[in-house]
Structure formats: structure tokens, C-alpha cells
Motif scaffolding. Structure first.
Motif, short mmCIF file in Angstrom:
data_model
loop_
_atom_site.label_atom_id
_atom_site.label_comp_id
_atom_site.label_asym_id
_atom_site.label_seq_id
_atom_site.Cartn_x
_atom_site.Cartn_y
_atom_site.Cartn_z
N LEU A 1 0.81 -1.21 0.00
CA LEU A 1 0.00 0.00 0.00
C LEU A 1 0.85 1.27 0.00
N VAL A 2 2.08 1.17 -0.45
CA VAL A 2 2.97 2.31 -0.52
C VAL A 2 3.28 2.84 0.88
N ALA A 3 2.36 3.59 1.48
CA ALA A 3 2.61 3.99 2.86
C ALA A 3 1.32 3.94 3.67
N GLY A 4 0.32 3.27 3.13
CA GLY A 4 -0.92 3.16 3.89
C GLY A 4 -1.62 4.49 4.02
N TYR A 5 -2.18 4.74 5.17
CA TYR A 5 -3.08 5.88 5.28
C TYR A 5 -2.37 7.21 5.19
N PHE A 6 -1.05 7.26 5.38
CA PHE A 6 -0.43 8.57 5.18
C PHE A 6 0.38 8.65 3.89
N THR A 7 -0.09 7.92 2.88
CA THR A 7 0.57 8.00 1.58
C THR A 7 0.62 9.42 1.04
N GLU A 8 -0.45 10.14 1.24
CA GLU A 8 -0.54 11.45 0.61
C GLU A 8 -0.01 12.58 1.49
N TYR A 9 0.67 12.23 2.56
CA TYR A 9 1.18 13.28 3.43
C TYR A 9 2.64 13.52 3.13
N SER A 10 3.03 14.76 3.23
CA SER A 10 4.42 15.06 2.97
C SER A 10 4.86 16.13 3.95
N GLY A 11 6.14 16.35 3.96
CA GLY A 11 6.66 17.44 4.76
C GLY A 11 6.37 17.25 6.24
N PHE A 12 5.97 18.34 6.85
CA PHE A 12 5.84 18.34 8.30
C PHE A 12 4.68 17.47 8.78
N LYS A 13 3.62 17.41 7.97
CA LYS A 13 2.49 16.60 8.40
C LYS A 13 2.88 15.13 8.40
N PHE A 14 3.68 14.76 7.44
CA PHE A 14 4.18 13.39 7.45
C PHE A 14 5.01 13.15 8.70
#
Lengths: 407, 215, 103, 392, 149
Positions: free
Chosen positions: A261-274
Motif C-alpha cells: 500500500l505504498v505507505a498506507g493511510y499517510f501515503t498522501e502526506y508530505s513534509g511536516f504533516k508526514f
């Protein structure tokens, strides 16, 4: 020694005492909050480096060992290049994640997408408040409902996972969130049931009381941690497995299964939110490890009475370190389960085991007058037997094979 | 019993973890800019043009026969033949490349140019730090950047260089013998004719030791 | 107006909101959400009366709330399962369109 | 390939339209996910268009061609020798076996004889290639299963040693470009065979620890047994070869069937699976490594002296006579074949590769249907594909 | 309740339930407060969003206010008015002055005790009910799938 043990408590009292009467409770709380917010994220930062180094060593590579202090030749020309064995890595990572572009998918639900990491972080930080990290060092001693508070805070994180997965409008995120929630709900039951044994035995939901109940001494040198009883031992391992799943660690890291799943539920998060998600995950791990330590491993108690001179907070953090090292070790070794196997494991193995463990704990409670060795043996036999019975179903299905060769 | 396989695996990783501190030889990582591996002698990275003597442009062995240009699988060599000729190592007048470019971004380091070259003029370098900051200009290497002395070749590939030097020396000896024989024949015939070129134009480095080739 | 009044008014408000939701919205899940809200309003009442009532030691209010929460959880589970099942059958989750039995 | 006709990648979140052919009952619950071409576990730029019902795969379409480099057409426009380095880049994990298969085809075409020493070198390098391919493939498979790189790193540690050998022999670690028509490019460097002996001697020890790491691990067993099962008949009719075919219990190894090279001089066995599932494929590879070690030990005992290339072989202006030839070998991934037609010119008239990865990949959907996404990923890992070879 | 996006409604429900839990805490019912969060936020609201996702209603306009919105609102308003009027006018309520400083340290222990003593029958019934609900929910949700295969 007493002074060192209570140094932080005295420090806080000292600071608070300077203030006017009306402000004192508020400031006292603020100091506790600041301590939690500072100490555990710092621990997280160290853990990321340690984890990578440990995994590296497990895999026969050195791990991160380059980033140390920046040299800044214009400011400090005399400063040599310091690598600090790579422990500057977390600062570099932090700066990187802060300066990275924060990408929000066009179709994402912006508000929910923005709120999700915070909804994850806040309950996790709240959960720390009831953990006694040393003698007299629990930020909040809920005499009545400490453990319940912890689990309530833990339950709130599920919402954040859902928010992240749903708001990203990404199929991987959604699948990851579905997996995460299904997993967290399933494993919450064994988690709660295995800690229930401790509550039964200690007769209190307060974590501070639970630790105090373990301060008895066996054989003249060994503290009476719950893990030294058959139900405590089994409960500890069951708790550990369930905690592993709650914290999404290997082999239960399906929600963020990279290869699927690539990164699961935080796939679409980047930067500081990640980074916040990452922080939240690790803090969750710390919190649940801390709970395990408190419930089964005697909290801030030293293992042996002759080591009592060491400060209590040292023991808590030392145990925390060992727990995390164990999780890293697992991560470096094990492959991941599949979702249906995960569920089967929770419902068909962990749940019966925890229920049997409850029975064993009750038995332990009512055989108080028996010979301790006999009592121990009875519990151990009961648990081993049920473990064997429950494990047999698996072994009948899956076993190593032998192979033939072409003639 | 359930879990024994997991324990076995954990023991294995623990062994590796502890082992990596006890015996560092298990760590295969080479911390590159600080540490450098000694390269194998056969290592090939990118071709260079061999020249003899001190003057790169003068001593270039390449005679611009364009075989490598034709054989190069990704067609990354670009040669323009010269109009005039200059003497080669045996003194025979030959063309030389007016332009000899190799496109680094296209080259796949296959060494076929080296194999097909009949003049021992192009060889593989072991230099691998070839990155540049300019992807258009600096990746196209010209004759001047490609030319490297024979001593460089002897340094990086001693075995191959010995073979190649021996072959060239044999060539030269043969040519000189032939020239001497010719001259003698000419002298005997009584019609002296000048040699094709003056021998000073060609400087041949002293051949390496005798070609004790492992075959 | 003592604290009990305030709690009861809040509970009444919550109940009305839940009722309005259950009546107005046609999505089955939202109807269920409305019902949950009404249950919670009732719970709030119980707790308020337990807290300010004459005999808090008896814990009657708290016990009632515990059972109510358990029932609500069961109700939510079954209700949602029903909704999913209906959705699978009829491709809708609008309560007005579920009228197969109307003949 | 189907790339051209492929509609653009679906939007990130898209409900399958209600008019799905399955009937109206299932629609709306299906989720179409395009796994790849940028996905951590698709082994390169490969895409699986998966239709999921919950987590169950109901439809799977492998989409490849992202790495298409026109290999065959390029080869038809270069000299025979010029294609040799391109074959390295087919299956970039085992360039030496690719070289061998191509050289074998050209040797058949041109009627060249390979000297004995060269044959031995070819067997040794090919088996070393098989060692490093199989170990790393098992590592990749476990990585797909979530073992976070530990087995992969152990495999790479050993692979590194073998690649160092390749480097000192051929000058490059992966793009070896070593074999030539009628022999090999250069002779062994001094001391090379001793280094091989040492590595071959140490390898069983590594294998033991590799197997101890996960082979009896309950999670691995549960993840692989019964997963991605390939029926024997389907495997045969689909033309699957290599360890995948042998995992289904079919005794077919070109080393035994064709007796190419000098393989009939060595004693080795062919391990066979029963169930044809991922576990069998994994175990067959590990067992094949042990057999390869046996071959290597036998070959290393008796490497003869002599020339390494047929004196008739020409490097420049190589023009085989008119005709056609098919050369095939048992590559680490399966039957690797090169089909060549010569019209007497320096370039082949037709050049065709039979890539084992591609043909083994065609049955991916049959293996994955009805299983979960996680299984699809593991099944893909067990097929052992290299996109350089699949897309060519 | 008026949001169009169902997931937003569900998330707001979670928020309001957390608020309610805080009110419970204010009522000195710590135990119930945390239970409220554990059950409602941790389970029920998650269940609801799951159901929303499974019925694909997130973006569908199925949740629009269509049927007789005014009558529903009027009924609700009337109910609120009646309740409020009753609460304010009630004589009995004003007599309950409450016990502002209640020591609640006995609550949790007593809950446990009472559950297995006085309330043991309701507890059993509740257990039965939950089991029945669990089985029922599973059967309802799974039944259709089986039929299809």
C-alpha cells in the motif's frame, strides 16, 4: 540517592513554590505538559536514529553515521568536523521535513486532511500523562480511571487514521485506513483483556497504584513484578503482541505495508504533516510500551532490591529502551502477516489466550494460600497447554515441506 | 510448537547484530568518499585515447580508421578524419582524427571499441567519478579530454599494457627491420631514397618488462 | 436555575437535534446517527439525576448509563449491518426508497 | 504491447461504473487500483491494474512496456558483436547467462567450436550468476512480504562477493559483456579460481544461516503456503519455465534436456515441488542454489588449460553464413532463448529473444485471482521478473 | 446533522460525543466519560464511517434534505419547547439542590461490585444481547456475499 531520584519532582516543586498561590496548580500542570512534550519527542528523535542504526547492524551495514554537527566554518573556524556517530541525523531529518513542500492532493478534503495528524498526536500525548515515569512522577494520577483514560485516548487515534485515509482521496490511503481500523479494533480487545488481568490482581485502575502493588519482594532480592507470575508472563507476551499490532509495528504493519500500500493511510502526506504522523506513530509505540512496563514490568521499580539506589526514572526509561529495542529487533527479522491471518490470529488465538489468562489469573488469586511453586506450576501448565492446543491448528495447516528430486 | 521458527529467526538476526560489532569484516559497506576500494585491474568505465610521448595531439595512436565508430553499439563515438597525415609510431604516415568525440551520456562501457581497435589506440579508463554539473556541454568529451598518456594505461592496466606495448614494440621492430632491409636493399640498389618520416617524430616509451603473459 | 436545569436543557436540546436529524434526513445512516444522539441525551439525563439526585451511592443512574451504552453499541452494530445489507440489495440507503414491502 | 491502447491511468479515486459485467450485485464495492508503475513492490516500472473486492483480487491485468527499449530492432541493425552488450541489459541480474545464450545461438549459426577451457569458465560464471540471482530473488520475495530488507541485505552481502569476482574477471559488476562467439573475451586473472573456490566453500554456511533466518518462520509459512498456486497443466500450456515450472513438479531443466555446454559432465539433481505455490518456488530456488554449488565444486576441480576462444572466431567483419539458429540455456529465471536468422550480412536479419520473465509473468492473473492484494504482491515477487527482460 | 458530506457528519458526531464525554466528566462520572470515548469515539463513530464507506454514500447526494424538512423540524422544535418548558417549570426539580461536592472515589469499585451482585441478571442479559447482536450483524453483513459466490 533519594535526591537524584526525586530531582525532577523537587525541581518542579521549587519552581512552583515561587509563584503566587492562585497560579500554582496551573503552572504545575504546564510544567508537566512541557516535560512530556519535550522529553518524548526528543526520545522519538533519538529512536529514529537508533532504530536505523540497529536495523543497519542487524543487516550488516553501519547505518547512518555521517551527519553530526554542521561545521559553520565562518562562525567557528576552530571547530573540527564532528560526526557524532550519525546522531545529528534526526536534526537533519527534522529540518528537512520542516522545509519540504507540504503537498495536499487536489481532490483531498483539505480540512480533514489538515486535522488528521493533530488528531493523532493529541490523544497520544494525552496518554503519556497517566504514565508514572518515576516515583511520584505521573503527570496525572487518575486514582479511579487511569488505565481507562489511557485506552480512551488510544481509541481516539483510530479516528485520526480514518480521517487521514479518507481525506486523502487515495485508494492506498483508504485501504490502509480500513486495514488500520480493522486491526486496531480487533487488537484492542486482547490488549484490554490482557491488561485486565493486572487490574484484577491490583484491584485498581490507577497506574500509580499498579506500580506500587509490584514493589513486593520475592526471594529477598527480586521485585514482585507481574511478569514473574504465570498469568503476568503470558499476559505480558499477549500484551506485547497486541501492542505491536496497535502501534502498527512489524509483523503487524499492514496499514502501512510498503510493498502493498505504498505507505498506507499517510501515503498522501508530505513534509511536516508526514513527520507528525511519524512522530505520532512512535509516540504511540512509546506510550503503549510504557503501559506494558507499568503493568507488567514493574514500572519504575528496579529489578533487584540491591539496585534500588538507582533513580526510578532511570529504570523506566531503561525498560522503555529495551522494549523499543525489542520492537526494532522484531522489525528487522519478521515478515508481515496478511489481513485475514491477522484477524484470525486476533480472534482465534489471542482472544482465547487472553480469556484463559484471565481464568489463570483468577485461579492465582484464589490459590493464595497454596505453595508458591505449586501455584506457579499449575498456572504455567494451564497456559502452556492451551498455547499448545491453540497452536496446533496452525501447525496442522502450515509446515515446512521436504522436496523430492528428479531421477 | 508455534513460534519456534520466529525464535530461530530472531536468534539469527541477533547473531548478525552482535557479529557486526565483533567482526567488522561482515560489514560490506565501503564508506565511499572516505574509503576507497582498490579497483580490479580489469575494471572498465569509459574509453580514453592513448598517446605516446609528451604531446597529446602529436602522439595520438589513433589513425582515424573509424572501426570503433562503426562497431560501437550505442553509436556514441564521432570521428572526423584529418585531411593531412602524420607519422605513427612506426613512422608510417597515417591519418589522425581531426575530431574525436565520445558522448559520455550514451556510452555503455562495453569495451567493444577497445576490442575492435587494431592500433591499440583506445583503451578503457578506470576513472568513475565522471559526473558534471552541465548535462549538455560537459558530457560530450572531446579529443583533448580523451587523450591520456600511455604511462596512465600502464598504471591502470599493467597486464594489458604489457601486452599492448609488446605488440607495438614487435610492430616497430618489424617495421624498423623492414625499413633497414629496405634501406639496405635500396642502398644495394644504389638508389637512396629518404625514409617516409624522420624517426625523431615518433617517441616510443621504453617497453615494459618482457611480456610474461599468463595464458 | 441550578446546574441540574442546565444539564436537562442541554439534554433536551440534544434530543431535539437528534430527533430533527432522524426525521429530516433521509439517509439511513444519518437516521441512525440521530437515534444515537437521542440515546446520549437520555444518558446525560440519567447522569445528571444521579449526580444531583438524593442518593448517589446507589449508582442507579450510572448503571443505567452503562447498560444504555452497551445497548446503543449493539444497536449501532446491528443497524449498520442492516443498512449495508439493504444497500447491497437495493442500491440505496435512502429510507424512503426502501419500500419493497409496500407492495 | 497494450500500452498504446491503454487508457490513461484512472483517477486516484474512482468508483467502478455500475454497469460492470459481473452483474449489478457486486458493483460499487469494487475498487480499481493501478499498482505501479511507481509502486514500491512492482520490481521496476511494471503496473498491475487490479480490481479489488474489499481486499480480494477479482481482476488483474499486468501492464508492461514502460521499459521497452526496442532491443530486438536495435540488434537487427547492429553487428552480431554489437548486440552482446545489449544482452547484458536484458536481465541485468544475470548478464553472464544472457551472454551465454546469445553466444550459443551465434555459435550454432556460425558453426564455431568453444574450447574446453572456455566451456568451463562459462559453466562457472553461469552457476555463480544463478547463485547470486536466486539468493537475491529470495531476498526480494521476502522484502515484498515485509521482512524489511534483512534477508535481502544478507543476500546482497553474498552477491557483492560474487559481483566482485565478476568485476575482476570481466571488468564490470553487472554489465559483464564477457562471452564472445566461440569462447570468452579474456582469460581468468591470476588467483581468480582460488577466490571462487573460497566463496563456493563459504556459501553453504551462508545458506544455512539464510535458511535459519526465515525458512521455518510461521509467518513466512502462512504467507506463502497455498498462495499463488499454479496448476501443473496451466504451467505447461502457458510455457512457464525455470524454477516456477519445477515448483509445479514438472521435471524440465534445459541443462539436463539439451546437454548444452558441458553440463552432462557434472552430477547434479533437479529439485521438484509439489504444490506449485509461492513456498515451493521459494524453496526450489534455495535447493537449486545447493545444486549449483555442487556443479561449481565439480567444475572448479578440473578447469583445463588451453585457449579460451575458437581461433576461427573473428571479431571484426563477422558474417555468419545464411541460416537460422535457436540457442537456449537454462537461465536462472527459466528458458532463455535467442532466435537468429542470418542473411549473410554483418547484422542479423531477425533477432528474437525468448525472455523467461515475460512468459512466466503472463499467468500472473491466474495465480492471483481470488486472493488478497498482499498475496498478489508476494506472487509477483515469486515469479522473479526483471523488467529489462520483460519489456526489452 | 445538516452537513451534506456524510463523513463530515460522522466526524462531527464524534466531536459532539467527545464534548458529551467531557460533560460527563464535569458531572464527576469519570468512568462513564472515558467509557463514552472508548465506545462511541473508538467504536461507534468508526462503525458509522465504515458503513458510510461501504454504502458509497460519501459523495452521493442521497443524504440531501428532501422529504418534508419543515414538518420534521417543527416536530423537533415542539418537542424541545415542551421539554424545556417542563424542565423550567418543574417544581420538583427546583427542590433538588444537588450535592456540589460529591466524593466519587467509591464509584468504580462499586460499579464492579454492583454489576456482579444486584445487576447480575441485567449483566447476563446484556452479554447475551451483545453476543446476539454480534452474530446477527455478522450474519446480516455476510449473508449476501455468500449468496453471490
Amino acid at each position: 540517592m533519594e535526591q537524584i531520584d526525586q530531582i525532577f519532582v523537587h525541581l518542579k516543586h521549587g519552581v512552583v513554590a515561587f509563584l503566587p498561590e492562585g497560579l500554582q496548580p496551573l503552572v504545575s500542570i504546564l510544567i508537566s505538559v512541557t516535560a512530556i512534550v519535550l522529553v518524548f519527542p526528543l526520545l522519538f528523535a533519538l529512536t529514529t536514529v537508533l532504530e536505523r542504526k540497529g536495523l543497519g547492524r542487524i543487516q550488516n551495514r553501519p547505518g547512518p553515521n555521517r551527519v553530526g554537527l554542521p561545521r559553520l566554518p565562518t562562525l567557528f573556524p576552530w571547530l573540527p568536523k564532528l560526526r557524532l556517530a550519525g546522531f545529528g541525523q534526526f536534526a537533519a531529518d527534522g529540518i528537512k521535513s520542516l522545509t519540504k513542500e507540504d503537498i495536499v492532493p487536489r481532490e483531498a478534503d483539505r480540512v480533514v486532511h489538515f486535522l488528521a495528524p493533530f488528531v493523532l498526536l493529541v490523544p497520544v500525548l494525552l496518554a503519556f500523562s497517566v504514565l508514572p515515569v518515576g516515583r511520584n512522577m505521573a503527570a496525572l494520577d487518575l486514582r479511579e480511571t487511569g488505565l481507562l483514560f489511557f485506552f480512551a485516548a488510544g481509541a481516539a487515534t483510530e479516528l485520526s487514521v480514518f480521517m487521514a485515509g479518507w481525506s486523502s482521496h487515495n485508494k492506498y490511503s483508504l485501504l490502509g485506513a480500513m486495514r488500520a481500523i480493522a486491526q486496531m479494533i480487533s487488537y484492542e480487545i486482547p490488549l484490554i483483556l490482557s491488561s485486565l488481568t493486572v487490574v484484577m490482581m491490583a484491584g485498581s485502575l490507577s497506574l500509580v497504584t499498579i506500580v506500587e502493588r509490584q514493589s513486593g519482594v520475592n526471594f529477598g532480592f527480586l521485585h514482585g513484578w507481574h511478569v514473574f507470575t504465570p498469568w503476568g508472563f503470558a499476559g505480558f507476551w499477549l500484551f506485547l503482541i497486541a501492542a505491536c499490532a496497535e502501534a502498527n509495528r512489524t509483523p503487524f504493519d499492514l496499514p502501512e505495508a510498503e510493498s502493498e500500500l505504498v505507505a498506507g493511510y499517510f501515503t498522501e502526506y508530505s513534509g511536516f504533516k508526514f513527520a507528525l504522523f511519524f512522530l505520532g506513530e512512535y509516540l504511540g509505540l512509546f506510550a503503549i510500551s510504557g503501559l506494558g512496563i507499568t503493568l507488567f514490568l514493574g514500572g519504575w521499580l528496579s529489578p533487584f532490591t540491591f539496585l534500588n539506589w538507582m533513580p526510578s526514572w532511570f529504570w523506566f526509561f531503561f525498560k522503555l529502551f529495551l522494549m523499543i529495542a525489542f520492537f526494532i529487533w522484531l522489525r528487522g527479522t519478521l515478515p508481515r502477516l496478511r489481513l485475514d491471518q491477522l484477524m484470525n490470529f486476533a480472534w482465534k488465538f489471542l482472544l482465547p489466550m487472553t480469556l484463559i489468562n484471565l481464568v489463570v489469573a483468577a485461579l492465582w488469586h484464589f490459590t493464595n494460600s497454596w505453595n508458591p511453586a505449586l501455584r506457579w506450576l499449575l498456572g504455567a501448565i494451564l497456559l502452556t497447554f492451551s498455547y499448545w492446543i491453540l497452536g496446533r491448528g496452525f501447525e496442522a495447516k502450515f509446515r515446512p515441506r521436504t522436496y523430492r528430486y528428479a531421477s | 510448537m508455534l513460534g519456534s521458527g520466529i525464535l530461530k529467526g530472531l536468534a539469527e538476526t541477533a547473531k548478525n547484530f552482535v557479529g557486526s560489532y565483533i567482526d567488522e569484516s561482515g560489514l560490506t559497506t565501503i564508506e565511499y568518499p572516505d574509503e576507497r576500494q582498490t579497483l580490479a585491474e580489469n575494471t572498465r568505465q569509459f574509453p580514453f585515447l592513448v598517446f605516446d610521448g609528451d604531446d597529446a595531439m602529436k602522439g595520438l595512436r589513433c589513425v582515424s580508421c573509424q572501426i570503433c565508430e562503426k562497431e560501437c553499439p550505442p553509436q556514441c563515438i564521432f570521428i572526423v578524419k584529418s585531411k593531412d597525415k602524420k607519422p605513427d609510431h612506426v613512422g608510417k604516415p597515417q591519418f589522425y582524427p581531426a575530431t574525436f568525440d565520445i558522448d559520455l551520456s550514451v556510452c555503455m562501457s562495453c569495451q567493444i571499441c577497445v576490442e575492435v581497435c587494431p592500433f591499440e589506440a583506445i583503451k578503457m579508463d578506470t576513472e568513475f567519478e565522471l559526473s558534471t554539473s552541465d548535462r549538455f556541454g560537459q558530457l560530450l568529451l572531446h579529443k583533448g579530454q580523451l587523450a591520456k598518456p600511455n604511462s596512465h594505461f600502464q598504471e591502470i592496466h599493467p597486464t594489458d599494457a604489457a601486452v599492448s606495448d609488446a605488440a607495438l614494440a614487435a610492430d616497430k621492430a618489424k617495421a624498423e627491420a623492414k625499413a633497414a632491409a629496405d634501406a639496405k636493399a635500396k642502398a644495394e640498389a644504389g638508389i637512396p631514397r629518404p625514409l617516409a618520416s624522420s624517426p625523431e617524430a615518433v617517441t616510443i616509451p621504453p617497453a615494459l618488462g618482457p611480456p610474461n603473459l599468463p595464458m | 436555575m441550578n446546574p441540574l436545569h442546565q444539564y436537562l436543557l442541554l439534554s433536551a436540546m440534544l434530543f431535539s437535534v437528534g430527533l430533527a436529524g432522524a426525521l429530516v434526513r433521509r439517509h439511513a445512516i444519518l437516521v441512525l446517527v440521530g437515534i444515537e444522539l437521542m440515546l446520549n441525551a437520555a444518558n446525560l439525563n440519567f447522569l445528571a439525576f444521579w449526580r444531583y439526585g438524593g442518593n448517589p451511592e446507589a449508582l442507579t443512574g450510572i448503571m443505567f448509563v452503562i447498560f444504555a451504552i452497551a445497548v446503543a453499541a449493539a444497536e449501532a452494530a446491528v443497524g449498520l449491518a442492516l443498512i449495508i445489507s439493504i444497500y447491497r440489495h437495493l442500491r440505496t440507503s435512502n429510507v424512503d426508497e426502501v419500500n419493497k414491502l409496500n407492495g | 504491447m497494450s500500452v498504446a491502447t491503454e487508457s490513461p491511468a484512472p483517477r486516484n479515486y474512482e468508483v467502478v461504473p455500475k454497469t460492470s459485467p459481473e452483474g449489478s450485485e457486486l458493483d460499487g464495492e469494487l475498487l480499481e487500483v493501478a499498482m505501479g508503475p511507481q509502486h514500491p513492490s512492482t520490481h521496476g516500472v511494471f503496473r498491475m491494474d487490479v480490481v479489488l473486492d474489499g481486499e480480494t483480487v477479482v481482476k488483474l491485468k499486468p501492464v508492461f512496456g514502460y521499459l521497452h527499449r526496442n532491443h530486438e530492432k536495435i540488434a537487427e541493425n547492429t553487428s552480431y558483436l554489437g548486440s552482446m552488450p545489449y544482452t547484458d541489459r536484458l536481465d541485468y541480474f544475470c548478464s553472464l547467462t544472457n551472454n551465454w545464450a546469445y553466444a550459443l545461438a551465434v555459435e550454432k549459426l556460425a558453426g564455431l567450436q568453444v574450447p574446453e577451457r572456455a566451456e568451463f569458465i562459462r559453466v562457472i560464471t553461469a552457476e555463480l550468476t544463478r547463485l547470486q540471482n536466486h539468493t537475491s530473488v529470495c531476498g526480494f520475495l521476502l522484502q515484498d512480504m515485509g521482512a524489511l530488507g534483512t534477508p535481502l541485505m544478507y543476500a546482497f552481502r553474498e552477491r557483492e562477493k560474487i559481483l566482485d569476482l565478476f568485476e575482476s574477471l570481466t571488468g564490470a559488476r553487472m554489465m559483464c559483456n564477457y562471452m564472445r562467439f566461440g569462447g570468452c573475451r579474456c582469460d581468468l586473472p591470476p588467483g581468480w579460481l582460488d577466490r571462487v573456490r573460497k566463496i563456493v566453500g563459504d556459501f553453504p554456511q551462508f545458506l544455512d544461516s539464510y535458511e535459519a533466518l526465515l525458512n521455518t518462520n510461521e509467518i513466512l509459512l502462512a504467507r506463502t503456503q497455498g498462495v499463488g498456486r499454479l496448476p501443473r497443466e496451466l504451467a505447461i500450456s502457458a510455457g512457464v519455465t525455470g524454477p516456477m515450472l519445477r515448483a509445479c513438479g514438472v521435471d524440465y531443466d534445459i541443462r539436463k534436456v539439451d546437454h548444452y555446454g558441458i553440463y552432462d559432465r557434472f552430477e547434479f539433481r533437479i529439485p521438484l515441488g509439489e504444490q506449485g505455490d509461492v513456498y515451493d518456488r521459494y524453496m526450489i530456488r534455495l535447493l537449486e542454489i545447493r545444486e549449483s554449488l555442487k556443479i561449481l565444486q565439480q567444475a572448479l576441480k578440473e578447469v583445463p588449460g588451453g585457449p579460451i576462444i575458437d581461433p576461427k572466431a573473428k571479431l571484426r567483419s563477422f558474417r555468419p553464413k545464411v541460416g537460422e539458429a535457436y540457442g537456449r540455456i537454462e537461465g536462472p529465471k527459466g528458458e532463455l532463448g535467442f532466435y537468429l536468422i542470418s542473411d549473410g550480412s554483418p547484422n542479423p536479419y531477425r533477432y528474437r529473444v525468448r525472455p523467461p520473465s515475460l512468459i512466466n509473468l503472463t499467468i500472473l492473473e491466474d495465480m492471483c485471482l481470488g486472493q488478497s492484494v498482499a498475496d498478489a504482491v508476494v506472487t509477483l515477487g515469486s515469479v522473479d521478473i526483471v523488467l529489462g527482460e520483460v519489456d526489452r | 446533522m445538516s452537513l451534506r458530506n456524510l463523513v463530515h457528519s460522522a466526524l462531527c458526531l464524534a466531536v459532539s460525543l467527545v464534548g458529551l464525554a467531557l460533560i460527563y466528566l464535569g458531572l464527576d462520572a469519570e468512568f462513564i466519560g472515558w467509557i463514552q470515548i472508548l465506545v462511541y469515539v473508538g467504536a461507534v463513530s468508526i462503525l458509522i464511517v465504515f458503513a458510510i464507506l461501504l454504502t458509497r454514500g460519501t459523495e452521493a447526494p442521497a443524504g440531501r434534505i428532501t422529504f418534508a424538512p419543515w414538518s420534521g423540524l417543527i416536530i423537533a422544535g415542539a418537542v424541545f419547547a415542551t421539554l424545556a418548558w417542563t424542565v423550567i417549570k418543574s417544581k420538583a426539580l427546583t427542590e433538588i439542590t444537588g450535592n456540589p461536592s460529591l466524593d466519587v472515589s467509591f464509584v468504580v469499585k462499586n460499579i464492579g461490585g454492583k454489576l456482579v451482585a444486584e445487576y447480575v441478571l441485567p449483566l447476563q442479559v446484556m452479554g447475551l444481547l451483545l453476543t446476539a447482536a454480534l452474530i446477527g450483524a455478522v450474519i446480516i453483513a455476510l449473508h449476501e456475499r455468500k449468496g453471490l459466490k
